[in-house]
Write a protein that holds these residues in place. Sequence first.
Motif, mmCIF file in Angstrom:
data_model
loop_
_atom_site.group_PDB
_atom_site.id
_atom_site.type_symbol
_atom_site.label_atom_id
_atom_site.label_comp_id
_atom_site.label_asym_id
_atom_site.label_seq_id
_atom_site.Cartn_x
_atom_site.Cartn_y
_atom_site.Cartn_z
ATOM 1 N N LEU A 122 -3.781 -3.371 5.249
ATOM 2 C CA LEU A 122 -2.867 -2.515 5.988
ATOM 3 C C LEU A 122 -3.279 -1.044 5.903
ATOM 4 C CD1 LEU A 122 0.630 -3.932 4.939
ATOM 5 C CD2 LEU A 122 -0.808 -4.626 6.860
ATOM 6 N N THR A 123 -2.799 -0.267 6.868
ATOM 7 C CA THR A 123 -2.869 1.193 6.810
ATOM 8 C C THR A 123 -1.455 1.729 6.975
ATOM 9 O OG1 THR A 123 -3.212 1.438 9.203
ATOM 10 C CG2 THR A 123 -5.187 1.243 7.798
ATOM 11 N N VAL A 124 -1.174 2.855 6.348
ATOM 12 C CA VAL A 124 0.166 3.425 6.456
ATOM 13 C C VAL A 124 0.474 3.785 7.909
ATOM 14 C CG1 VAL A 124 1.631 5.364 5.781
ATOM 15 C CG2 VAL A 124 0.179 4.256 4.074
ATOM 16 N N SER A 125 -0.492 4.359 8.599
ATOM 17 C CA SER A 125 -0.258 4.777 9.981
ATOM 18 C C SER A 125 -0.047 3.596 10.925
ATOM 19 C CB SER A 125 -1.441 5.622 10.479
ATOM 20 O OG SER A 125 -2.649 4.860 10.452
ATOM 21 N N GLY A 126 -0.483 2.423 10.508
ATOM 22 C CA GLY A 126 -0.358 1.247 11.363
ATOM 23 C C GLY A 126 0.920 0.459 11.183
ATOM 24 N N GLU A 127 1.784 0.883 10.263
ATOM 25 C CA GLU A 127 3.007 0.131 9.965
ATOM 26 C C GLU A 127 4.251 0.876 10.431
ATOM 27 O OE1 GLU A 127 2.929 -3.058 8.814
ATOM 28 O OE2 GLU A 127 0.792 -2.698 9.160
ATOM 29 N N GLN A 128 5.157 0.120 11.038
ATOM 30 C CA GLN A 128 6.431 0.668 11.499
ATOM 31 C C GLN A 128 7.571 -0.261 11.060
ATOM 32 O OE1 GLN A 128 7.434 3.489 13.541
ATOM 33 N NE2 GLN A 128 5.467 4.258 12.808
ATOM 34 N N PRO A 129 7.834 -0.315 9.768
ATOM 35 C CA PRO A 129 8.871 -1.238 9.286
ATOM 36 C C PRO A 129 10.274 -0.778 9.667
ATOM 37 C CG PRO A 129 8.131 0.170 7.500
ATOM 38 C CD PRO A 129 7.233 0.460 8.673
ATOM 39 N N ASP A 130 11.152 -1.759 9.807
ATOM 40 C CA ASP A 130 12.572 -1.467 9.988
ATOM 41 C C ASP A 130 13.280 -1.342 8.645
ATOM 42 O OD1 ASP A 130 12.966 -1.803 13.022
ATOM 43 O OD2 ASP A 130 11.864 -3.607 12.456
ATOM 44 N N ALA A 131 12.726 -2.006 7.624
ATOM 45 C CA ALA A 131 13.307 -1.967 6.286
ATOM 46 C C ALA A 131 12.204 -2.127 5.254
ATOM 47 C CB ALA A 131 14.343 -3.066 6.103
ATOM 48 N N ILE A 132 12.416 -1.530 4.096
ATOM 49 C CA ILE A 132 11.510 -1.650 2.962
ATOM 50 C C ILE A 132 12.333 -2.100 1.763
ATOM 51 C CG2 ILE A 132 9.955 -0.420 1.388
ATOM 52 C CD1 ILE A 132 9.399 1.534 3.741
ATOM 53 N N LEU A 133 11.894 -3.172 1.123
ATOM 54 C CA LEU A 133 12.568 -3.695 -0.065
ATOM 55 C C LEU A 133 11.672 -3.467 -1.265
ATOM 56 C CD1 LEU A 133 13.696 -7.178 1.360
ATOM 57 C CD2 LEU A 133 14.774 -4.937 1.696
ATOM 58 N N LEU A 134 12.248 -2.970 -2.362
ATOM 59 C CA LEU A 134 11.474 -2.655 -3.553
ATOM 60 C C LEU A 134 11.970 -3.451 -4.750
ATOM 61 C CD1 LEU A 134 11.256 1.243 -3.205
ATOM 62 C CD2 LEU A 134 9.550 -0.460 -2.505
ATOM 63 N N THR A 135 11.022 -4.042 -5.491
ATOM 64 C CA THR A 135 11.391 -4.794 -6.681
ATOM 65 C C THR A 135 11.617 -3.891 -7.881
ATOM 66 O OG1 THR A 135 9.071 -5.168 -7.322
ATOM 67 C CG2 THR A 135 10.121 -6.836 -5.911
ATOM 68 N N GLY B 109 4.644 2.519 -3.980
ATOM 69 C CA GLY B 109 3.524 2.791 -3.082
ATOM 70 C C GLY B 109 3.807 3.893 -2.089
ATOM 71 N N ASP B 110 3.711 3.562 -0.810
ATOM 72 C CA ASP B 110 3.821 4.526 0.284
ATOM 73 C C ASP B 110 5.191 4.500 0.954
ATOM 74 O OD1 ASP B 110 0.835 5.396 0.459
ATOM 75 O OD2 ASP B 110 0.792 3.217 0.369
ATOM 76 N N THR B 111 6.187 4.092 0.207
ATOM 77 C CA THR B 111 7.527 3.919 0.753
ATOM 78 C C THR B 111 8.045 5.172 1.451
ATOM 79 O OG1 THR B 111 8.187 2.170 -0.781
ATOM 80 C CG2 THR B 111 9.941 3.539 0.124
ATOM 81 N N VAL B 112 7.936 6.318 0.809
ATOM 82 C CA VAL B 112 8.522 7.540 1.375
ATOM 83 C C VAL B 112 7.849 7.902 2.692
ATOM 84 C CG1 VAL B 112 8.875 10.005 1.027
ATOM 85 C CG2 VAL B 112 9.317 8.411 -0.849
ATOM 86 N N GLU B 113 6.529 7.880 2.719
ATOM 87 C CA GLU B 113 5.805 8.219 3.949
ATOM 88 C C GLU B 113 6.130 7.235 5.071
ATOM 89 O OE1 GLU B 113 1.202 8.901 5.545
ATOM 90 O OE2 GLU B 113 1.611 8.657 3.400
ATOM 91 N N LEU B 114 6.161 5.957 4.740
ATOM 92 C CA LEU B 114 6.482 4.942 5.734
ATOM 93 C C LEU B 114 7.893 5.112 6.275
ATOM 94 C CD1 LEU B 114 4.953 1.853 3.911
ATOM 95 C CD2 LEU B 114 4.285 2.608 6.207
ATOM 96 N N ALA B 115 8.857 5.340 5.385
ATOM 97 C CA ALA B 115 10.255 5.465 5.800
ATOM 98 C C ALA B 115 10.481 6.719 6.641
ATOM 99 C CB ALA B 115 11.163 5.469 4.581
ATOM 100 N N LYS B 116 9.809 7.801 6.288
ATOM 101 C CA LYS B 116 9.960 9.025 7.080
ATOM 102 C C LYS B 116 9.393 8.847 8.480
ATOM 103 C CE LYS B 116 10.192 12.540 3.440
ATOM 104 N NZ LYS B 116 9.523 13.725 2.815
ATOM 105 N N ALA B 117 8.284 8.137 8.591
ATOM 106 C CA ALA B 117 7.638 7.960 9.887
ATOM 107 C C ALA B 117 8.370 6.968 10.783
ATOM 108 C CB ALA B 117 6.193 7.511 9.693
ATOM 109 N N SER B 118 8.964 5.939 10.173
ATOM 110 C CA SER B 118 9.552 4.850 10.957
ATOM 111 C C SER B 118 11.068 4.880 11.014
ATOM 112 C CB SER B 118 9.107 3.506 10.380
ATOM 113 O OG SER B 118 9.672 3.305 9.091
ATOM 114 N N GLY B 119 11.693 5.603 10.088
ATOM 115 C CA GLY B 119 13.144 5.576 9.977
ATOM 116 C C GLY B 119 13.668 4.359 9.250
ATOM 117 N N ALA B 120 12.780 3.647 8.552
ATOM 118 C CA ALA B 120 13.174 2.434 7.838
ATOM 119 C C ALA B 120 14.195 2.739 6.749
ATOM 120 C CB ALA B 120 11.945 1.768 7.215
ATOM 121 N N VAL B 121 15.129 1.817 6.561
ATOM 122 C CA VAL B 121 16.042 1.900 5.426
ATOM 123 C C VAL B 121 15.340 1.296 4.216
ATOM 124 C CG1 VAL B 121 17.149 -0.320 5.988
ATOM 125 C CG2 VAL B 121 18.354 1.365 4.585
ATOM 126 N N VAL B 122 15.503 1.918 3.062
ATOM 127 C CA VAL B 122 14.878 1.452 1.823
ATOM 128 C C VAL B 122 15.959 0.855 0.937
ATOM 129 C CG1 VAL B 122 13.569 2.102 -0.228
ATOM 130 C CG2 VAL B 122 13.057 3.172 1.988
#
Length: 226
Positions: free
Chosen positions: A34-47, A55-68
Amino acid sequence: MKISYHGHSVVKIQTQGKTILIDPFINGNELTDLTVSGEQPDAILLTHAHNDHVGDTVELAKASGAVVVATVELANYLGTQGIETVGMNLGGAHHFDFGTVKFTKAFHSSSYTTESGDVVYGGMPAGILFEAEGKTVYHAGDTELFGDMELIGKRHSIDLAFVPIGDFFTMGPDDAAYAVELIKPKTVVPVHYNTFPPIKQDPEHFKSQVTGAQVNIMQPGDSIDL
């Protein structure tokens, strides 16, 4: 439901038009496709809070608007980074528009190390039970073998489980194989191995020890349809 594996403990779930990432450790993960720029999650779940899982949760969530979605202490910390979070705790479940998330016990540690070297307490580590489309996926997170895995298996009919086998930081192949006997999933995938020198393992050894479940040794990018 389509579930794919992306190295270390990274899992992607695509269901009902939504994309969910679990433990999105991408940058610094030499095994991921994967690449961070290539992902657009709707949600991120963390163990848990370790850097190789947040990992890259903050960058991904800011770019996609995903709920964490994470345990409450970790969610509170990440919420200060300007992203939307939901803080839960062990034993609790919640129905989201992308599926149901329930946090289970895991035996490990949980802290996040900032770029400045500060260590932030991350609350309890967890496993994640995810339910959608009548299927249940269990991501054990980072954990040792523990007896209450039997309760998880008795209380939930698990279609697919991801269990760590790397040893050193988590249970190794033999303990993980015993964990499968307790969890009783239909299919199990080994994760959290070969990323770093201390957790080098042969997944075929794990597979040879497992009874009662189908073992799928997934390469980064491989997927399973449930």
